[in-house]
Design a protein around this motif. Sequence first.
Motif, PDB file in Angstrom:
ATOM      1  N   CYS A 197       0.828  -1.205   0.000  1.00  0.00           N
ATOM      2  CA  CYS A 197       0.000   0.000   0.000  1.00  0.00           C
ATOM      3  C   CYS A 197       0.861   1.251   0.000  1.00  0.00           C
ATOM      4  CB  CYS A 197      -0.886   0.033   1.244  1.00  0.00           C
ATOM      5  SG  CYS A 197      -1.933  -1.395   1.394  1.00  0.00           S
ATOM      6  N   VAL A 198       0.496   2.194  -0.830  1.00  0.00           N
ATOM      7  CA  VAL A 198       1.106   3.517  -0.784  1.00  0.00           C
ATOM      8  C   VAL A 198       0.172   4.376   0.056  1.00  0.00           C
ATOM      9  CG1 VAL A 198       1.889   5.479  -2.128  1.00  0.00           C
ATOM     10  CG2 VAL A 198       2.054   3.179  -3.088  1.00  0.00           C
ATOM     11  N   TYR A 199       0.744   5.019   1.067  1.00  0.00           N
ATOM     12  CA  TYR A 199      -0.108   5.774   1.982  1.00  0.00           C
ATOM     13  C   TYR A 199      -0.482   7.122   1.407  1.00  0.00           C
ATOM     14  CZ  TYR A 199       1.396   2.074   5.082  1.00  0.00           C
ATOM     15  OH  TYR A 199       1.637   0.846   5.617  1.00  0.00           O
ATOM     16  N   PRO A 200      -1.611   7.658   1.863  1.00  0.00           N
ATOM     17  CA  PRO A 200      -2.039   8.976   1.380  1.00  0.00           C
ATOM     18  C   PRO A 200      -0.980  10.039   1.680  1.00  0.00           C
ATOM     19  CG  PRO A 200      -3.747   7.986   2.762  1.00  0.00           C
ATOM     20  CD  PRO A 200      -2.558   7.092   2.835  1.00  0.00           C
ATOM     21  N   GLY A 201      -0.909  11.010   0.809  1.00  0.00           N
ATOM     22  CA  GLY A 201       0.025  12.116   1.014  1.00  0.00           C
ATOM     23  C   GLY A 201       1.396  11.835   0.438  1.00  0.00           C
ATOM     24  N   ASN A 202       1.612  10.594   0.003  1.00  0.00           N
ATOM     25  CA  ASN A 202       2.917  10.254  -0.566  1.00  0.00           C
ATOM     26  C   ASN A 202       2.871  10.235  -2.079  1.00  0.00           C
ATOM     27  OD1 ASN A 202       4.157   9.936   1.872  1.00  0.00           O
ATOM     28  ND2 ASN A 202       3.693   7.748   2.007  1.00  0.00           N
ATOM     29  N   MET A 203       3.935  10.682  -2.666  1.00  0.00           N
ATOM     30  CA  MET A 203       4.102  10.599  -4.112  1.00  0.00           C
ATOM     31  C   MET A 203       5.235   9.595  -4.320  1.00  0.00           C
ATOM     32  SD  MET A 203       3.636  11.940  -7.243  1.00  0.00           S
ATOM     33  CE  MET A 203       4.632  11.905  -8.731  1.00  0.00           C
TER      34      MET A 203
END
Lengths: 360, 302, 77
Positions: free
Chosen positions: A337-343
């Motif tokens: 999972c890529v967490y919110p707020g991350n690019m």
Amino acid sequence: MADKKERLFVKGNEAIAMGALAAGCKCFFGYPITPQNDIPEFMSKAMVEAGGEFVQAESEVAAANMLLGAGACGIRAMTSSSSPGMSLKQEAISYMAGSEVPAVIVNMNRGGPGLGDIGPSQGDYFQSTRGGGHGDYRLLVLAPSSAQEAYDMTFDAFDLAFASRNPVLILGDAIIGQMKEPITPREPKKVDPNEGADWRLIGAPVKGKGKRAHRVIKSLFLMDGELAGQNMKLQAKYDAWKKMVDFETFQVKDAELVVVAFGSIGRIAKNAVRSLRAKGKKVGLFRPKTLYPFPEKQLEKLAKEGKRFLTIEHNLGQMVEDVRLSVRKYGDSDLFCVYPGNMPSPDDFEAPILKALGRK
Amino acid sequence: MTKAKTAPKAAPKAAAKTAVKAAKAAPAVKSVDASGDELVFTRPEAMVDRATHYCPGCHHGIAHRLVAELLDEMELTDKTIAASSIGCSVFLYNYIKADTVESPHGRAPAVATGIKRARPDKFVFTYQGDGDLASIGMAEIMHAANRGERITVVFVNNTVYGMTGGQMAPTTLIGQRTTTCPGGRCKDREGAPIRMAEIIAQLGGVAFCARGSLDSVKNIRQAKKYMRKAFEAQTTGQGFGFIELLAGCPTNWRMTPVAANKRITDEMIPYFPLGVYKDLEADGTCGSMIAPGAAGGEAGGK
Amino acid sequence: MSRITVSEERCKGCLLCTLVCPVTIIRQSERINQHGYKVAEVPADDMAKCTGCASCATICPDVAIEVWRGKKAKKAA
């Protein structure tokens, strides 16, 4: 745009607006919300120049209902928004699906739930692919991973919407919308003036020459068995979409592990796969371009060949459910999972891919 | 696409007037029997020949008939696209022979906006009740009116949610008992009943706005004149047309149809005065109010 | 001769027509239609009094009344 060699350097949002314009979109109904504002801003000028109509609605609710009205008249129309606004549009989307009104809807996904943030996210995967509003229905969902794809998918979305009399959803995110890159535009579409002639509302000549009964575009079916009949008709339509599944594969043939990712994350994952291949790792990429219909048969075939899967998505695990359903007879899928707020960057994906590859 | 908003104003207006006069002189359906007697009142052509689902004494039937009569008289049926709403009048399309889109609750003005923008050469109207228009659809009606969408809104106000079984509406009168204000509507708790015609008249894009009533023959005839003006506001390209109709709901008022009509006369009209609230065409009436025979119709007088 | 015809299938017995008739010739009959409503009627003897004013038809919510106007009445009106 006639010159085929012409290249334009545009944001993904602008590419979507240009694709719609070239596809013969005549009405645009918008409402401001970040990160999709370039679309209504572009359309406010372009629609007028194209002899169409632009309305900045009082809300996303109203914008989507305007889309219902225009679509019912057989006019190519579109609205765009981002996640919180999409929640508000679901009412009209459900009505459009129920009453079989063609329309194109764009969601440049941002973080949620609630107001979330304004960064990229794929948190609306469930909302997009499971219908989104109330009732038993589906949308045709296309997920671009570049400005060019955003342009092309929007261009094609109008044909698909009218061919299937159903709303088509373009699911992008803040990365796709805000990233600037070159696109090659297409020849503008010559829309058949008789498009939808057998169902669209243009006023009923109830007497005299060419007489016909008045038409009703509705989603209320109260008679015994009537709604069941309508819903089964819709389901038959959704089933027929399965032959339209679209996806990209990269280095899959001899891969031991297939990374499944869509949209912007699919593109970033592709670079990670490319980099790992250079290091001799047997990994590949499977990127669904249609999220509904989901390419379940194609994934199942790969699973049958003994490949293992890692789903990477910009949320806490949504598409992974579809991947697991697809491959369930032969295996499973890991999840990163890529967490919110991350690019994320391709480097971020190498370690989780190697971890999944090393796990037997 | 042609732009309805930029259509020349004078010529079509004159044409519409002539057409109206012609229609008045000669009813759409003319029939004379063997003895020379003339059929002077029958079902309008634009109305489907079938029984309605409405309760006895419900005024939706009258409102439907007025719409259909005007579609006939103004020769609009074959260029009309309607946006129906949610409530008892959801089945509008079962009774009016016009191409119709069924709109979500309260959204008919937005749907009608989409229709009119897509097909500016068509006649577009919505038909909405007071729960639909004045509660859940408040944003849509206000903004469509303010934008001056060239559409006509027929608003039927019977102070109650009819289809769902008689719950409190934004127009429910103070003291009126409903299933969700069983002790009677209380101003301190539920607020005062909303007067829509007064509100709509304040908005910039509105060309004609009036309130009529369906409780008496005199008021019905006057209401039809208002409705014609609300249609003409659109056909002449002037702007948004709005007609509010006070109507009875005997079933949910727990009254006989006769008593319900008397209630309109005695209780509703004093709170919701009849008259023209805005008429761009008649100079000097903008924002002011003319209230012809505000109270007392035949029904109440007997 | 001016007269009205009441569609007994469509009449819902609301009696609004009885309120507005200027010569008060419309009344509720004892006949019950298929929907269970006692329908409105004009007794045959009273029909001659009909002025053809169409008030009853105007207030009828069910478009159940047709109005015929006689030549004389028309002149008088």
